[in-house]
Structures are given as structure tokens and as C-alpha cells.
Design a protein around this motif. Structure first.
Motif, PDB file in Angstrom:
ATOM      1  N   VAL A 213       0.632  -1.257  -0.016  1.00  0.00           N
ATOM      2  CA  VAL A 213      -0.097   0.017   0.060  1.00  0.00           C
ATOM      3  C   VAL A 213       0.875   1.175  -0.014  1.00  0.00           C
ATOM      4  O   VAL A 213       1.885   1.399   0.762  1.00  0.00           O
ATOM      5  N   LYS A 214       0.514   2.184  -0.651  1.00  0.00           N
ATOM      6  CA  LYS A 214       1.080   3.372  -0.879  1.00  0.00           C
ATOM      7  C   LYS A 214       0.284   4.438  -0.423  1.00  0.00           C
ATOM      8  O   LYS A 214      -0.830   4.748  -0.772  1.00  0.00           O
ATOM      9  N   LEU A 215       0.618   5.241   0.845  1.00  0.00           N
ATOM     10  CA  LEU A 215       0.281   6.301   1.405  1.00  0.00           C
ATOM     11  C   LEU A 215       0.643   7.467   1.133  1.00  0.00           C
ATOM     12  O   LEU A 215       1.902   7.750   0.896  1.00  0.00           O
ATOM     13  N   SER A 216      -0.377   8.746   1.149  1.00  0.00           N
ATOM     14  CA  SER A 216       0.347   9.952   0.938  1.00  0.00           C
ATOM     15  C   SER A 216      -0.644  10.932   1.528  1.00  0.00           C
ATOM     16  O   SER A 216      -2.100  10.443   1.911  1.00  0.00           O
ATOM     17  N   LEU A 217      -0.461  12.280   1.718  1.00  0.00           N
ATOM     18  CA  LEU A 217      -1.542  13.193   2.257  1.00  0.00           C
ATOM     19  C   LEU A 217      -1.919  14.274   0.860  1.00  0.00           C
ATOM     20  O   LEU A 217      -1.093  14.711   0.429  1.00  0.00           O
ATOM     21  N   ASP A 218      -3.393  14.619   0.893  1.00  0.00           N
ATOM     22  CA  ASP A 218      -3.497  15.567  -0.043  1.00  0.00           C
ATOM     23  C   ASP A 218      -3.260  16.869   0.683  1.00  0.00           C
ATOM     24  O   ASP A 218      -2.876  16.977   1.705  1.00  0.00           O
ATOM     25  N   ARG A 220      -5.371  19.046   2.118  1.00  0.00           N
ATOM     26  CA  ARG A 220      -6.009  19.207   3.174  1.00  0.00           C
ATOM     27  C   ARG A 220      -5.509  18.463   4.502  1.00  0.00           C
ATOM     28  O   ARG A 220      -5.912  18.629   5.420  1.00  0.00           O
ATOM     29  N   GLY A 221      -4.540  17.551   4.133  1.00  0.00           N
ATOM     30  CA  GLY A 221      -3.816  16.617   5.451  1.00  0.00           C
ATOM     31  C   GLY A 221      -4.738  15.481   5.341  1.00  0.00           C
ATOM     32  O   GLY A 221      -4.533  14.728   6.337  1.00  0.00           O
ATOM     33  N   CYS A 222      -5.491  15.179   4.497  1.00  0.00           N
ATOM     34  CA  CYS A 222      -6.417  13.883   4.341  1.00  0.00           C
ATOM     35  C   CYS A 222      -5.383  12.833   3.699  1.00  0.00           C
ATOM     36  O   CYS A 222      -4.680  13.062   2.978  1.00  0.00           O
ATOM     37  N   LEU A 223      -5.680  11.575   4.032  1.00  0.00           N
ATOM     38  CA  LEU A 223      -5.057  10.321   3.743  1.00  0.00           C
ATOM     39  C   LEU A 223      -5.362  10.104   2.183  1.00  0.00           C
ATOM     40  O   LEU A 223      -6.445  10.108   1.991  1.00  0.00           O
ATOM     41  N   THR A 224      -4.757   9.774   1.340  1.00  0.00           N
ATOM     42  CA  THR A 224      -4.783   9.045   0.175  1.00  0.00           C
ATOM     43  C   THR A 224      -4.260   7.614   0.285  1.00  0.00           C
ATOM     44  O   THR A 224      -3.124   7.521   0.665  1.00  0.00           O
ATOM     45  N   ILE A 225      -4.773   6.746  -0.776  1.00  0.00           N
ATOM     46  CA  ILE A 225      -4.431   5.166  -0.625  1.00  0.00           C
ATOM     47  C   ILE A 225      -4.218   4.828  -1.874  1.00  0.00           C
ATOM     48  O   ILE A 225      -5.257   5.137  -2.801  1.00  0.00           O
ATOM     49  N   GLN A 226      -3.217   4.185  -2.362  1.00  0.00           N
ATOM     50  CA  GLN A 226      -3.042   3.781  -3.756  1.00  0.00           C
ATOM     51  C   GLN A 226      -2.297   2.069  -3.476  1.00  0.00           C
ATOM     52  O   GLN A 226      -1.557   1.805  -2.817  1.00  0.00           O
ATOM     53  N   SER A 227      -3.033   1.074  -4.311  1.00  0.00           N
ATOM     54  CA  SER A 227      -2.660  -0.254  -3.964  1.00  0.00           C
ATOM     55  C   SER A 227      -3.413  -1.244  -4.989  1.00  0.00           C
ATOM     56  O   SER A 227      -4.179  -0.762  -5.716  1.00  0.00           O
ATOM     57  N   ALA A 228      -2.933  -2.457  -4.793  1.00  0.00           N
ATOM     58  CA  ALA A 228      -3.676  -3.467  -5.800  1.00  0.00           C
ATOM     59  C   ALA A 228      -5.279  -3.528  -5.292  1.00  0.00           C
ATOM     60  O   ALA A 228      -6.119  -3.991  -6.226  1.00  0.00           O
ATOM     61  N   VAL A 229      -5.436  -3.268  -4.016  1.00  0.00           N
ATOM     62  CA  VAL A 229      -7.005  -3.366  -3.504  1.00  0.00           C
ATOM     63  C   VAL A 229      -7.910  -2.089  -4.019  1.00  0.00           C
ATOM     64  O   VAL A 229      -8.894  -2.430  -4.158  1.00  0.00           O
ATOM     65  N   THR A 230      -7.160  -1.191  -4.497  1.00  0.00           N
ATOM     66  CA  THR A 230      -7.730   0.055  -5.351  1.00  0.00           C
ATOM     67  C   THR A 230      -7.490  -0.160  -6.789  1.00  0.00           C
ATOM     68  O   THR A 230      -7.971   0.890  -7.594  1.00  0.00           O
ATOM     69  N   ASP A 231      -7.264  -1.147  -7.228  1.00  0.00           N
ATOM     70  CA  ASP A 231      -6.899  -1.214  -8.619  1.00  0.00           C
ATOM     71  C   ASP A 231      -6.069  -0.366  -9.316  1.00  0.00           C
ATOM     72  O   ASP A 231      -6.033   0.103 -10.294  1.00  0.00           O
ATOM     73  N   GLY A 232      -5.217  -0.122  -8.461  1.00  0.00           N
ATOM     74  CA  GLY A 232      -4.269   0.958  -8.931  1.00  0.00           C
ATOM     75  C   GLY A 232      -4.461   2.373  -8.929  1.00  0.00           C
ATOM     76  O   GLY A 232      -3.792   3.320  -9.310  1.00  0.00           O
ATOM     77  N   GLU A 233      -5.786   2.738  -8.460  1.00  0.00           N
ATOM     78  CA  GLU A 233      -6.316   4.007  -8.498  1.00  0.00           C
ATOM     79  C   GLU A 233      -5.945   4.613  -7.037  1.00  0.00           C
ATOM     80  O   GLU A 233      -5.967   4.158  -6.316  1.00  0.00           O
ATOM     81  N   LYS A 234      -5.791   6.181  -7.062  1.00  0.00           N
ATOM     82  CA  LYS A 234      -5.628   6.621  -5.537  1.00  0.00           C
ATOM     83  C   LYS A 234      -6.843   6.984  -5.211  1.00  0.00           C
ATOM     84  O   LYS A 234      -7.763   7.701  -5.684  1.00  0.00           O
ATOM     85  N   ILE A 235      -7.203   6.455  -3.996  1.00  0.00           N
ATOM     86  CA  ILE A 235      -8.566   6.707  -3.331  1.00  0.00           C
ATOM     87  C   ILE A 235      -8.039   8.155  -2.573  1.00  0.00           C
ATOM     88  O   ILE A 235      -7.199   7.986  -1.515  1.00  0.00           O
TER      89      ILE A 235
END
Length: 359
Positions: A213-218, A220-235
Motif C-alpha cells: 500500500v502506498k500512502l500520502s497526504l492531499d 487538506r492533510g487527508c490520507l490518500t491510498i493506492q494499492s492493488a486493492v484499489t486497482d491502482g487508483e488513488k483513493i
């Protein structure tokens, strides 16, 4: 005789014959959704339509690929180091949490014990499960029954989600022998993407995301998530977090629950954590939450909503609060509701409850 490679599935004490699924006598909606999903999964169905819980907005249906569910299941079982035994499915299989327990068991060829969701899913079981996903209310009920508590402690691991673990429950969990984890995730991330150990030598205050899982902040300081479980899309989530490292974070609250009161921004969950401690010291076990309501002077004023038919010792609570939070964070008013409205997955439905209150 059961094939060693074929999982043994028991639903409400009834055996499910995988060679003749249609013969299973369905007696309630839980059994219907459980049998239906197992049949769909074993048929190789590539896409699944899932219902979000509605805890953070309007419930909606989203489509999830089989590959996403497989990736999620493998990541969880790898993190927990579980690959055999039996799994207890005691969450609504209409939603992602229940479905993913089935997927984890099926792809690891674990036996399945499925029971209609209830307060204490271990009550009445003769075979102790190795692994289960539970909501906090279920853990609380289990801990009040000595036989169930003993069975819980014989398990390998439990994951707890659906709602925050209260300060009072967290203290009880610390003394358990079973490895217990809080989960972070949502339907859009195909169940959880991070775990927080609640007891034992590995107890931690931060969530640890799965390796993939790849994590980052937008901005606003909110979490973004990117992984195989999101089908490669940034949530992009609405969760404000303190990102400690590229794989660990502390959850602070939801941006939806930030109250702008007279120009001062107040995070509801921060105040709630303090009140939880005060309630624990005063032996108060009522559910509650902090919210902001319209105010002519402040724009929004901080209030507390409590699930109770009787008033609490407000003066004593406020005296304690004055020592622990700023004057802006102290609730200006307390509302009492006899029974909280909940989502279909048992979460407190703040929006509906606030509409019920006659301001």
C-alpha cells in the motif's frame, strides 16, 4: 468423506454441500447472502457489486474486481500470519466486512463457521474458531461471558472494525491472550489496508499499512491510498492523519467532523477521546459524540449528544474537561437521545441523529 482441499462450511449449524449448494435450506437474509456470495465466488465471477455502509455519506453501490478482493485477502492473512484452520464469519455478508471474511477463508481453504450476526457470536459454538472479524460491541459482549472469553483467548487472531474501539474496551483488550488488531479501511479499499495491534508486546498507537500500500497526504492533510486493492487508483479519503512514515499513521479524525466555531477549528474526535477517558473514570458507559450545530454568534457551536434517557453529571464532566481541553472545545450544550439511529452495519448515524434533535 471431506476432501482435504475442500473447506468445510457450517452456516448456523447447517452444513453447506458445495457440490449441491442449491439444496441448502435458507432460513434468513444472512444465510441467503452468505450462500449466494459463496456460490458466486466459486463460479469464478470476476466483478462484484458492493454496498457502502452510509456511515460517511449516502449509501451507494460500487463495483469491485475479484483481483482486488484476492489482493486484500492475501495481504491480511500475510500480515496476521494465518493460512489454515477455521474462520468465524459473524458480520453481515451483504457488506464488505462479511464478504471479505468469506474470501479470506475460501482462498486459503480454511473451514468456515458462519453465524447470523449477533451480540455474542461465540455463544453456542462448540468448536473454537482460529480467526474472526468483530465489531467493538461484539467484543464487549464476549468479554462479559467467561466461557466466550476463554474461547476468544484460544483463538489465533481477531480484527476489530466498523467503529472506533473505546478507551474502556481498549483497556480490557490489553489483557487478552489472543492477538487483537484494530482495522483501518472502507468499502472503496476493499476492507482494511492497515492494522493496529491493541495488545501484547507488539501493541502500538499507530496503524501499519500493508507492504503493497502506498500512502500520502492531499493538500487538506487527508490520507490518500493506492494499492492493488484499489486497482491502482488513488483513493482520496476524508480522514485527517498524522503520517509517521510511508507505511504508518495515526488517525486523528474526519475532516467532515471539523467544527469551525468562531474561527477556531475543533476536531470532534479529539474531544471525544478526552471525554471517553472522563467517562471511564466516572464509570459512564453511554454512547456519545461531539458535533457542531448552527449558532448566531459562533457560526457553529460545539455540542455533545449522548445516548441516554437520563442526564449525566454535567458539572463534574465540564470541570474535568476544563483541565484537559481548551475553552473552545468544551461542549456548550448536551442533548440526550434515548436510542441512537444506526446505519445497517451498526455504526452511529450522526447525520440522522442530528436531524432528530429539535434545535
Amino acid at each position: 468423506m471431506k476432501d482435504n482441499n475442500t473447506p468445510h462450511i457450517i452456516i448456523n449449524n447447517k452444513s453447506l454441500d458445495l457440490s449441491n449448494i442449491g439444496s441448502f435450506a435458507i432460513s434468513n437474509p444472512f444465510e441467503a447472502s452468505t450462500v449466494s456470495f459463496i456460490e458466486e465466488w466459486l463460479s469464478g465471477q470476476p466483478i462484484f457489486e458492493l454496498q457502502t455502509s452510509g456511515s460517511t455519506g449516502t449509501p451507494k453501490k460500487i463495483k469491485i474486481k475479484r483481483s482486488q478482493m484476492e489482493a486484500s485477502a492475501r495481504q491480511t492473512m500475510k500480515a496476521l500470519d494465518i493460512s489454515k484452520g477455521n474462520a468465524l464469519v459473524c458480520l453481515d455478508t451483504t457488506y464488505i466486512a462479511g464478504k471479505m471474511m468469506l474470501v479470506r477463508a475460501l482462498i486459503h481453504q480454511m473451514d468456515i463457521i458462519a453465524v447470523t450476526p449477533g451480540a455474542n457470536p461465540l455463544q453456542g459454538l462448540t468448536t473454537p474458531p482460529d480467526f474472526a472479524a468483530l465489531v467493538p460491541l461484539q467484543v464487549e459482549a464476549i468479554l462479559t461471558d467467561e466461557h466466550s472469553k476463554k474461547m476468544l483467548n484460544s483463538m489465533k487472531a481477531i480484527i476489530i472494525g466498523g467503529a472506533p474501539v473505546s478507551n474502556h474496551l481498549a483497556k480490557q483488550i490489553e489483557s487478552l491472550q489472543v492477538a487483537a488488531y484494530a482495522t483501518y479501511g472502507m468499502t472503496e479499499t476493499v476492507s482494511h489496508i492497515a492494522l493496529k495491534r491493541l495488545n501484547g508486546f507488539e501493541k502500538n498507537d499507530t496503524y501499519v499499512a500493508f507492504d503493497e500500500v502506498k500512502l500520502s497526504l492531499d493538500d487538506r492533510g487527508c490520507l490518500t491510498i493506492q494499492s492493488a486493492v484499489t486497482d491502482g487508483e488513488k483513493i482520496i479519503t476524508n480522514d485527517i492523519v498524522d503520517l509517521k512514515t510511508e507505511h504508518t499513521f495515526e488517525w486523528l479524525g474526519r475532516i467532515d467532523n471539523v467544527i469551525n466555531s468562531g474561527g477556531v477549528k475543533i476536531q470532534s474526535e479529539k474531544v471525544e477521546r478526552v471525554i471517553e477517558k472522563i467517562f471511564s473514570e466516572l464509570d459512564i458507559s453511554k454512547r456519545f459524540f461531539i458535533a457542531g450545530i448552527d449558532d448566531s454568534k459562533l457560526g457553529k457551536k460545539v455540542v455533545m449528544v449522548v445516548e441516554s434517557e437520563h442526564p449525566l453529571p454535567e458539572t463534574e464532566i465540564n470541570e474535568q474537561l476544563k483541565k484537559m481541553v481548551s475553552k473552545y472545545e468544551i461542549p456548550k450544550q448536551i442533548f440526550y437521545i434515548a436510542s441512537f439511529a444506526e446505519t445497517k452495519t451498526g455504526k452511529v448515524n450522526r447525520g440522522v441523529i442530528l436531524k432528530e434533535i429539535n434545535f
